[in-house]
Design a protein around this motif. Structure first.
Motif, PDB file in Angstrom:
ATOM      1  N   LYS A  20       0.835  -1.200   0.000  1.00 34.34           N
ATOM      2  CA  LYS A  20       0.000   0.000   0.000  1.00 34.34           C
ATOM      3  C   LYS A  20       0.875   1.258   0.000  1.00 34.34           C
ATOM      4  CE  LYS A  20      -4.220  -0.083  -0.146  1.00 34.34           C
ATOM      5  NZ  LYS A  20      -4.882  -0.326  -1.439  1.00 34.34           N
ATOM      6  N   ILE A  21       1.955   1.223   0.764  1.00 32.16           N
ATOM      7  CA  ILE A  21       2.835   2.395   0.858  1.00 32.16           C
ATOM      8  C   ILE A  21       3.419   2.728  -0.521  1.00 32.16           C
ATOM      9  CG2 ILE A  21       5.023   3.258   1.839  1.00 32.16           C
ATOM     10  CD1 ILE A  21       4.304   1.671   4.417  1.00 32.16           C
ATOM     11  N   VAL A  22       3.923   1.717  -1.205  1.00 37.51           N
ATOM     12  CA  VAL A  22       4.544   2.028  -2.503  1.00 37.51           C
ATOM     13  C   VAL A  22       3.485   2.317  -3.580  1.00 37.51           C
ATOM     14  CG1 VAL A  22       6.713   0.818  -2.037  1.00 37.51           C
ATOM     15  CG2 VAL A  22       4.891  -0.394  -3.171  1.00 37.51           C
ATOM     16  N   GLU A  23       2.322   1.675  -3.447  1.00 36.08           N
ATOM     17  CA  GLU A  23       1.213   1.968  -4.377  1.00 36.08           C
ATOM     18  C   GLU A  23       0.854   3.445  -4.330  1.00 36.08           C
ATOM     19  OE1 GLU A  23      -1.593  -1.730  -4.003  1.00 36.08           O
ATOM     20  OE2 GLU A  23      -2.766   0.110  -3.777  1.00 36.08           O
ATOM     21  N   ASN A  24       0.998   4.026  -3.129  1.00 38.16           N
ATOM     22  CA  ASN A  24       0.651   5.437  -2.957  1.00 38.16           C
ATOM     23  C   ASN A  24       1.866   6.343  -3.172  1.00 38.16           C
ATOM     24  OD1 ASN A  24      -1.679   4.375  -0.489  1.00 38.16           O
ATOM     25  ND2 ASN A  24      -2.192   5.156  -2.485  1.00 38.16           N
ATOM     26  N   GLN A 310      -2.575   8.843   3.303  1.00 40.92           N
ATOM     27  CA  GLN A 310      -3.403   9.959   3.795  1.00 40.92           C
ATOM     28  C   GLN A 310      -4.030   9.567   5.140  1.00 40.92           C
ATOM     29  OE1 GLN A 310      -6.390  11.701   1.039  1.00 40.92           O
ATOM     30  NE2 GLN A 310      -7.808  11.410   2.741  1.00 40.92           N
ATOM     31  N   ILE A 311      -4.507   8.339   5.219  1.00 39.66           N
ATOM     32  CA  ILE A 311      -5.105   7.869   6.472  1.00 39.66           C
ATOM     33  C   ILE A 311      -4.056   7.897   7.591  1.00 39.66           C
ATOM     34  CG2 ILE A 311      -6.111   5.864   7.658  1.00 39.66           C
ATOM     35  CD1 ILE A 311      -7.409   5.091   4.985  1.00 39.66           C
ATOM     36  N   ALA A 312      -2.866   7.348   7.287  1.00 40.66           N
ATOM     37  CA  ALA A 312      -1.816   7.289   8.319  1.00 40.66           C
ATOM     38  C   ALA A 312      -1.441   8.696   8.772  1.00 40.66           C
ATOM     39  CB  ALA A 312      -0.593   6.541   7.785  1.00 40.66           C
ATOM     40  N   SER A 313      -1.301   9.654   7.816  1.00 40.05           N
ATOM     41  CA  SER A 313      -0.911  10.999   8.278  1.00 40.05           C
ATOM     42  C   SER A 313      -2.053  11.690   9.000  1.00 40.05           C
ATOM     43  CB  SER A 313      -0.322  11.900   7.198  1.00 40.05           C
ATOM     44  OG  SER A 313      -0.691  11.544   5.954  1.00 40.05           O
TER      45      SER A 313
END
Ligand code: GLY
Length: 417
Positions: A20-24, A310-313
């Motif tokens: 997910k991190i790299v997808e974003n 975005q959710i994590a931040s």
């Protein structure tokens, strides 16, 4: 965005977070206790070390933020260290609120004191005699738990892990010697389900419910494992739960988070995962985890439409506003070494067709030159989504044929069991 994100952890759960991190479009920096080939391949840079040796994280001080996968470093204060010592904003609860997983006694007290619904009857035992008192109260329907983290191995159910009172007494003596006390809970009978939420401590956004299968063999038989797979449905509920059941479970989480905040003065920022039991009459909290479930993370992240970063931040900044999921079903199947969990065959080669690279998540395997090999633990999780459970399962079964190795899996995952 070009954000630099540090991920701590190395299981299939963290492999799915890494994807997910790299997808974003972020740059992934990973800290693992052993090399997960999937995470390593996605990382700009990674290092290997004890996940509880936080000093090793100093080299990552220029990342934008961190995401913590497993519970153990959270229980030991990794978020406090990263934020206070290194100035790295972190998605994952601080030690004082991570207690909701790392002290089961704390959680039962908290729920009691703040009148959170869903608490089971329990007793804190400090002697062998206390076990007799519990047996008078619960009969043989009881579970013995150590207070602290168990890595999935310390919870002993009478009639399952403990076959007679002599074994229960022996276990209680071990816990008294080790920790001075233990928890005895009334055993609830029913169906378990997983409800995970994103939260910044004030805003709470639920994820689709997931049903997890923990027994090694079909029809929920055989020894307990970390999990053999899971499913979720397009309406984000489960077939054995009403809308009210879902609301009740979410309400338990909301009330617990409020109580936790009142009790500690701190906000829980991260992922809270409740393991619940639906009995004939009600919904009960079995336990909390302060992280994504494994494999539940794989089901929900497959469906997540909102940018995960975005959710994590927003969790970190305290302005969590949106987490949307596709209205589709998911099936996740773990492929494990033959003989798992008692006598697993290790060091066996595993080959995955690159066509399904985005659907497989490495758990406990290692890379030997260019060959992926098994260890004694679960090897690969395969996840597939579909318009309904049946089509997700059919497609998942088809993809399993694209994985070669001395492995087995449960064929009944996703059959409404
Ligand atoms: N699904 C079990 C766990 O994550 O602990």
């Amino acid at each position: 965005m070009g954000l630099k994100v540090l991920l701590v952890g190395n299981g299939a759960r963290e492999h799915s977070i890494a994807m997910k991190i790299v997808e974003n479009d972020a740059k992934l920096f990973s800290y693992m206790s052993r090399e997960n080939p999937g995470i390593a391949d996605l990382s700009k840079k990674f290092s290997i070390g004890d996940l509880n040796n936080f000093e090793k994280l100093k080299k990552y001080r220029n990342v934008d933020f961190a995401i913590i996968g497993p519970e153990n470093p959270l229980a030991n204060g990794i978020t406090d260290y990263l934020e206070d010592k290194l100035g790295i904003p972190t998605c994952g609860p601080r030690q004082n609120v991570a207690k909701i997983e790392s002290s089961k006694i704390f959680t039962r007290y908290l729920m009691d004191i703040y009148n959170v619904p869903g608490n089971v009857s329990y007793m804190i035992g400090k002697s062998v005699e206390d076990l007799d008192v519990a047996v008078d109260e619960f009969g043989t329907d009881f579970v013995i738990k150590p207070d602290g983290l168990t890595g999935g191995k310390g919870v002993k159910v009478y009639g399952d892990h403990l076959t007679n009172i002599h074994e229960a007494t022996k276990y209680v003596k071990t816990l008294i010697n080790r920790e001075g006390e233990y928890l005895i809970e009334e055993k609830k009978k029913g169906k378990e389900f997983s409800l995970q939420v994103f939260t910044d401590g004030s805003n709470i956004l639920p994820m689709p419910l997931v049903r997890d299968y923990k027994r090694a063999y079909e029809n929920e038989e055989g020894p307990l494992t970390g999990s053999m797979g899971s499913y979720s449905l397009p309406d984000h509920n489960l077939p054995f739960l009403s809308k009210k059941d879902y609301k009740d479970a979410l309400n338990i989480i909301k009330k617990t988070l409020k109580a936790l905040n009142q009790n500690t003065g701190e906000k829980f920022k991260g992922i809270l995962y409740g393991q619940f039991m639906k009995t004939e009459d009600s919904i009960f909290l079995i336990e909390y985890n302060v992280r994504f479930g494994d494999p539940e993370a794989l089901n929900v992240l497959k469906l997540l439409q909102t940018d995960f970063l975005q959710i994590a931040s927003q969790i970190i900044d305290g302005n969590l506003s949106k987490a949307e999921f596709q209205k589709q079903a998911t099936v996740c199947t773990y492929l494990v070494p033959q003989g798992y969990p008692q006598n697993p065959v290790k060091e066996e080669p595993v080959e995955v067709d690159p066509a399904i690279n985005k659907d497989i998540f490495y758990a406990s395997v290692y890379r030997d030159k260019s060959t992926i090999r098994t260890t004694s633990s679960r090897a690969i999780a395969l996840v597939t989504k579909g318009d309904d459970l049946e089509s997700a399962k059919i497609e998942n079964d088809r993809k399993i044929t694209q994985i070669k190795g001395n492995l087995f899996y449960r064929k009944d995952i996703g059959t409404y069991l």
